[in-house]
Design an enzyme around this catalytic site. Structure first.
Site, mmCIF file in Angstrom:
data_model
loop_
_atom_site.group_PDB
_atom_site.id
_atom_site.type_symbol
_atom_site.label_atom_id
_atom_site.label_comp_id
_atom_site.label_asym_id
_atom_site.label_seq_id
_atom_site.Cartn_x
_atom_site.Cartn_y
_atom_site.Cartn_z
ATOM 1 N N HIS A 151 0.709 -1.194 0.194
ATOM 2 C CA HIS A 151 -0.108 -0.141 0.043
ATOM 3 C C HIS A 151 0.733 1.210 -0.024
ATOM 4 C CE1 HIS A 151 0.910 0.587 4.337
ATOM 5 N NE2 HIS A 151 0.592 -0.459 4.355
ATOM 6 N N CYS A 159 3.221 -4.824 6.533
ATOM 7 C CA CYS A 159 2.700 -4.643 5.180
ATOM 8 C C CYS A 159 4.069 -4.162 4.672
ATOM 9 C CB CYS A 159 1.629 -3.655 4.864
ATOM 10 S SG CYS A 159 0.046 -4.268 5.637
#
Length: 432
Positions: A151, A159
């Site tokens: 992202h 992440c």
């Protein structure tokens, strides 16, 4: 040889292009905002054409943690893939090594699959796609976690984060590949580029066996430039294997009889021989670049997960997550704090209320103690006054002067006050 390899069962690309669900693609590519529809630049499209690719040809993504890089590769007209873009991962939490459980702040390592439904045009991190963790290997080995993404936003808790500008282009590569007919693309996530030198650097790491397993898929892609067919059996990855007859792969079951294309087997054996020689040389030379920290298995994952839960509740904890050392001891920073969030502010208010209550109780106890001590002092003074009054009363009745006895070791001198007083008492008793 390459032509034979492409014909010999390396079917990932063909599978990915089959059975496209247009409604799913439309759902994730037209519902989003303008940022999710940003087009690849004319310069980028021209670069693709020079390499024998189209704007909508299939892609794969490769991630290298130690180097903090995310690469996009696209398929050329000859079926092989080539790199078209490389991005800096600006934020990635955790250490080298796989993800074990929810909250361990580890970014996954392994082979994952992204489908249209995993694309998120409305992400709070600008744009995002879920990499597909946990996969069959993770589930077979009892590993878990949710919402592991690539992202934007340059912020991460397990992440892979890139800049907003970069996620727009990465997202566009995926979106256009789906629109071109690809139904899923592979994400290969590695701790580092799995060269002989790097593997030798990490030869003593507790995750080395896991990384050696991943390396087989890494090597086969390096040889063929075609995404490997990935299956799981006996709780381990297997690559480019075709089961005999109607047999299938079961992640926790025994591996069925299977075979690889002969050309791939021959090429891989030659590659492995050269690798082994290079590994031996690198190991003998020693580590010029020290290895980076890696997670020490499930034990450390549990410790960090507990830290994460406390952090989510807004508790005061060490600013950085704890870390397990090679000898099993745990290191934790002395600096404490809490995250500035609704949970953190709520917990801070609860802590402040508890501290005030404790202080009020301590103050009340101090007052009660002071009262008790004052009462005791007054009682002692009253008792002393009463004793003095009795002495005065006795003196007035008998006419005697009460004199405190001298200490046992006192030696009175001639003519002293002591002898003078004694004479007076004798005269009072017997007369002059």
């Amino acid at each position: 040889m390459i032509t034979n390899l492409l014909r010999a069962g390396l079917v990932t690309a063909a599978v990915a292009l089959a059975g496209c669900n247009a409604s799913d693609i439309e759902q994730v590519t037209t519902v989003g905002t303008v940022k999710a529809e940003k087009q690849l630049s004319a310069k980028r499209v021209a670069e693709l054409q020079k390499k024998g690719m189209t704007r909508t040809s299939p892609i794969i993504a490769r991630i290298f943690k130690e180097e903090a890089k995310l690469e996009i590769w696209k398929q050329k007209t000859n079926g092989r893939y080539d790199i078209v873009a490389s991005y800096n991962i600006c934020k990635m939490s955790g250490k080298l090594g796989p993800k074990f459980i929810e909250g361990d702040r580890q970014a996954p390592e392994g082979f994952y699959t992204v489908r249209p439904s995993q694309m998120n045009p409305n992400s709070s991190y600008h744009l995002a796609f879920n990499i597909g963790y946990p996969n069959a290997y993770d589930r077979a080995n009892g590993r878990g976690g949710t919402n592991l993404m690539v992202h934007g936003g340059c912020s991460s808790s397990g992440c892979f984060a890139v800049s907003d500008q970069e996620i727009e282009e990465i997202y566009a590569f995926g979106r256009e590949a789906f629109r071109g007919g690809q139904t899923e693309f592979q994400v290969q996530s590695f701790p580092f580029r799995m060269t002989a030198a790097n593997m030798a650097r990490y030869r003593n790491d507790p995750n080395f066996e896991f990384w050696t397993m991943l390396k087989e898929g890494y090597d086969q892609f390096e040889l063929t430039k075609v995404p490997p067919k990935v299956d799981v059996c006996e709780k381990r990855y297997v690559f480019n294997r075709i089961p005999e007859g109607t047999a299938t792969f079961s992640p926790t079951g025994a591996c069925p009889p299977s075979a690889q294309p002969n050309t791939l087997t021959t090429a891989y054996q030659s590659y492995a021989k050269n690798y082994d020689a290079a590994f031996a040389v690198a190991a003998k030379k020693g580590d010029k670049v020290p290895p980076k920290p890696s997670i020490a298995g499930l034990n450390e994952a549990n410790i960090v997960s507990d830290w994460t839960k406390k952090r989510a509740r807004g508790e005061r904890i060490s600013i950085e997550p704890p870390s397990m050392n090679a000898d099993g001891t745990v290191t934790q920073t002395s600096r404490m704090g809490r995250i500035d969030s609704p949970a953190g502010r709520k917990q801070a208010a609860l802590d402040a209320a508890a501290a005030k209550k404790a202080q009020d109780e301590a103050d009340k106890a101090a007052v009660e103690l002071a009262k008790a001590e004052e009462k005791k002092r007054l009682a002692e003074e009253t008792q002393a006054a009463e004793a003095a009054a009795k002495v005065a009363e006795t003196t007035a009745t008998t006419g005697e002067q009460v004199v405190e006895p001298a200490s046992a070791d006192a030696t009175p001198a001639e003519g002293s006050g002591f002898l003078s007083g004694a004479r007076k008492r004798i005269v009072n008793i017997f007369g002059s």
